[in-house]
Structure formats: C-alpha cells, structure tokens
Motif scaffolding. Structure first.
Motif, PDB file in Angstrom:
ATOM      1  N   UNK A  50      44.551  25.391  47.808  1.00 37.25           N
ATOM      2  CA  UNK A  50      44.390  25.982  49.140  1.00 37.25           C
ATOM      3  C   UNK A  50      42.951  25.804  49.632  1.00 37.25           C
ATOM      4  N   UNK A  51      42.788  25.786  50.929  1.00 33.47           N
ATOM      5  CA  UNK A  51      41.438  25.737  51.493  1.00 33.47           C
ATOM      6  C   UNK A  51      40.724  27.061  51.238  1.00 33.47           C
ATOM      7  N   UNK A  52      41.447  28.169  51.367  1.00 32.67           N
ATOM      8  CA  UNK A  52      40.879  29.495  51.141  1.00 32.67           C
ATOM      9  C   UNK A  52      41.561  30.110  49.920  1.00 32.67           C
ATOM     10  N   UNK A  53      40.805  30.295  48.849  1.00 30.02           N
ATOM     11  CA  UNK A  53      41.375  30.862  47.637  1.00 30.02           C
ATOM     12  C   UNK A  53      40.252  31.390  46.746  1.00 30.02           C
ATOM     13  N   UNK A  54      40.620  32.207  45.774  1.00 30.91           N
ATOM     14  CA  UNK A  54      39.658  32.771  44.831  1.00 30.91           C
ATOM     15  C   UNK A  54      40.332  32.943  43.474  1.00 30.91           C
ATOM     16  N   UNK A  55      39.567  32.663  42.427  1.00 33.40           N
ATOM     17  CA  UNK A  55      40.031  32.891  41.056  1.00 33.40           C
ATOM     18  C   UNK A  55      39.438  34.218  40.590  1.00 33.40           C
ATOM     19  N   UNK A  56      40.263  35.122  40.079  1.00 33.51           N
ATOM     20  CA  UNK A  56      39.849  36.492  39.788  1.00 33.51           C
ATOM     21  C   UNK A  56      39.933  36.752  38.298  1.00 33.51           C
ATOM     22  N   UNK A  57      38.847  37.274  37.747  1.00 29.81           N
ATOM     23  CA  UNK A  57      38.798  37.607  36.329  1.00 29.81           C
ATOM     24  C   UNK A  57      38.201  38.987  36.121  1.00 29.81           C
ATOM     25  N   UNK A  58      38.211  39.489  34.884  1.00 32.09           N
ATOM     26  CA  UNK A  58      37.666  40.825  34.601  1.00 32.09           C
ATOM     27  C   UNK A  58      36.139  40.815  34.601  1.00 32.09           C
ATOM     28  N   UNK A  59      35.543  41.965  34.872  1.00 30.88           N
ATOM     29  CA  UNK A  59      34.084  42.096  34.852  1.00 30.88           C
ATOM     30  C   UNK A  59      33.571  42.490  33.481  1.00 30.88           C
ATOM     31  N   UNK A  60      34.489  42.819  32.544  1.00 27.02           N
ATOM     32  CA  UNK A  60      34.086  43.212  31.206  1.00 27.02           C
ATOM     33  C   UNK A  60      35.207  42.881  30.228  1.00 27.02           C
ATOM     34  N   UNK A  61      34.887  42.876  28.961  1.00 28.67           N
ATOM     35  CA  UNK A  61      35.885  42.596  27.921  1.00 28.67           C
ATOM     36  C   UNK A  61      36.622  43.883  27.580  1.00 28.67           C
ATOM     37  N   UNK A  62      37.947  43.837  27.646  1.00 30.31           N
ATOM     38  CA  UNK A  62      38.752  45.011  27.335  1.00 30.31           C
ATOM     39  C   UNK A  62      40.218  44.600  27.257  1.00 30.31           C
TER      40      UNK A  62
END
Length: 356
Positions: A50-62
């Motif tokens: 996609x032209x507009x998209x984001x990959x999302x991950x955690x901010x910490x290990x858990x």
C-alpha cells in the motif's frame, strides 16, 4: 572381368556421392524479416504494497495476553490492538506511587516542623526534592504501563496479523500491518548499472505468476536518491492503477520501458552473427535488452538463391527476435544458423522454416 565391372560400379558410386556432397550448393534454412514492436526495457523485480501503511510492533519484551483486533477490521489512530503481560510493571508502578504519596506526606510534616522552628530549613528543601523525585518516578512508572498496550499509530485496515495470545514478543517483531488497501504501489529494485536510464513517468509492463498471460502496467513515480551499497541496487516505486488485480505482498516482475518502436524490423536470433564479445556474454533476465547504444553484427541475405553477407546494426535483443535498426528491410529472406564456410555470393538451396 567380373572384378573389373565391380570396381567400375564402386568408382561410379563414389563419384556420385562426392558430387552430391561437394557439387550441390549447400542447403540453408531461411526466414523472412518481419515488422513488429521492439521494446527496450530494464528488468526489475519487486513487491506490491500500500502507499499508506505501517508495521506495528511492541514497545517492550513481554508475553501477549490479549489480541483485540482481527484482519480486515478498521482501526483508528491510538486504538488498542493488543495487550501484553504487565503484572510486574504494574506492581512497580504501584510501589512507586506509594513512595510518592509517602514523600508528599513527609514533606507536609517537615513544613509543619519548620514552621514551628523545630527542625532546620534545610530539611524542608531536602523533603521537597525527595517529593519531586518520587512523583516523577511514579509518573514514569505509570507511563511505562502504556508500553504494554500495542496501539495503532495510524488509522486504516488491519492488513495482516501475526500475533497470537501466549507467545513472547520483542521489539523487532511485527505484530500487525495497518494501511489502506488502495492505492497500491510496486516497490522494485533496479541494478545500479541501469538506474541512470530510469526516469519518473516511464511506463512499465508487469508480469505476475498469479495472473499468467494478463497484461498489467504501472508508472515510475519515485526513485530513491541513495542506493544500497551491498545489493548494488536502487529502490524504484511504481504507481499501480486503481483497478489493478494485484494484491498486497505479491511478487511482480517489471520491465520498465526505455524505448518502444512499433514498426521495427525483426529477425529470429539464429539469423544474426554477433561479435565474439556479444556472443560470449552471459544472458540477462528476460526479456534480454542491450545497452542503450546500437551494436554492429552481420547476417546472410538470400537474393535469387545466392547468399549475400550484410552488415547490420542491431537494437533490442529478445529471446525470440532481434531488432535490426539499419541494414535490412522487412520481407527480405535471411539465413538461419548459417553453415560454416559460407561466403559472399555462394549459391544455396532454400528451405523455409515456419514462423513461430
């Protein structure tokens, strides 16, 4: 007498064989030069995104304790998408909050004592610093609790989910892909040797295994200014039309069109005798294309059953045809796979090969 007759028969047979072998003109296969479209292009491969998209991950290990969204669902910016195990972090935040409350109470007592001249004013200053530090620590601990909630950084559709309850995830992980299904683009890699010939606005012909035989197009929209020094390639983004059948994540082959000649003279590859340097070069990905400049070669043209050597300039080399830019006209007969020892002016016997 019988031996003499047998000897004469053998000599006659040998003479006939020699005459058939050396006396008849060589047999050659010919084809007619045709007229068609010659396409000079740069080959590249890429993936649809996609032209507009984001990959999302955690901010910490858990450990993941809850997944709140599914693929295909629309989310808004800031919406919670998953929760991580925050029990330890919450305990630490509760402890920090208790210390902050105790520091505030201690500060109040110290102020009372200072007001009654029971303790020194320096104690009040120390108590104020301790209270401020405790409050800041408690606020930071409470803010860290939000790291255990995975939130959408932008609004869009959940294109993909790679999150399962119970698994331990870390910051490099990608749990969700969020974006808009349209518009789409193709992000491809072009070799550094070819990037100077690519320009914004050029048309590209696409091929995907999911849609065999289907013609698809795109247009060069952006060229990354800095290349990858390891892969020796540049990233090129191509805009896809809104009605493209391609889906996000598909691998696509692209031929970025540099030059298109609709009425070019074409001959089968076997008709052209290339220079040694060209002949020994390793093949490129299909369709094969030469450098931008034309190159010289020669072929054999049959005129009234006589072979004539003809110097030509070749253009685009494709797996099934070669463009002749100068030296030949459509309709002339050319020799395919010329036999060794063929010289200019040699009479030949003709054999026509059907056109593919």
């Amino acid at each position: 007498m019988r031996r003499l007759i047998l000897l004469l028969i053998l000599l006659l047979a040998g003479g006939i064989a020699a005459w058939l072998r050396y006396g008849l003109p060589p047999r050659v296969t010919i084809a007619l030069a045709s007229q068609g479209t010659a396409l000079e292009a740069v080959y590249a491969t890429g993936a649809v995104e996609p032209v507009h998209w984001a990959r999302i991950g955690p901010a910490t290990r858990a450990r993941l304790t809850e997944v709140l969204v599914e693929e295909g669902e629309r989310v808004t910016e800031g919406q919670a998408m998953a929760r991580l195990d925050d029990r330890q972090a919450r305990s630490m935040a509760t402890e920090a909050e208790a210390r902050a409350r105790f520091a505030v109470e201690d500060l109040a007592r110290t102020r009372t004592l200072v007001a009654r001249d029971i303790t020194a004013r320096t104690s009040l200053e120390r108590a104020e610093r301790d209270a401020q530090a405790a409050r800041a620590s408690a606020d930071a601990a409470m803010q860290r609790l939000d790291d255990y909630v995975v939130r959408a950084p932008t609004s869009g559709i959940v294109l993909r989910r790679d999150a399962e309850v119970g698994e331990v995830v870390d910051t490099p992980a990608s749990l969700f892909w969020v974006g808009e299904p349209r518009p789409l683009r193709l992000t491809a890699e072009v070799d550094e040797e070819d990037i100077a010939r690519i320009a914004v606005g050029q048309r590209a012909l696409l091929r995907a295994d999911a849609f065999p035989g289907r013609a698809m197009t795109a247009e060069v929209a952006q060229i990354t200014p800095k290349g990858d020094t390891v892969r020796k390639a540049y990233r090129v983004r191509l805009t896809l039309p809104d009605d493209t059948p391609l889906l996000v994540g598909m691998t696509v082959e692209a031929n970025i069109v540099l030059r298109e000649t609709p009425d070019a003279v074409l001959v089968p590859p076997g008709a052209v005798v290339l220079p040694p340097a060209t002949r020994d070069a390793s093949p490129t990905a299909p369709p094969a294309t030469p450098p931008g400049a034309t190159r010289r070669a020669h072929l054999w043209v049959v005129e009234k059953e006589v072979a004539r050597r003809r110097e030509v300039e070749i253009g685009v080399q494709a797996p099934r045809s070669i463009e002749i830019r100068r030296g030949l006209t459509a309709g002339e007969a050319v020799v395919l796979d010329p036999p060794e020892g063929l010289t200019d002016g040699t009479p030949v016997r003709l054999e026509t090969r059907p056109q593919p």
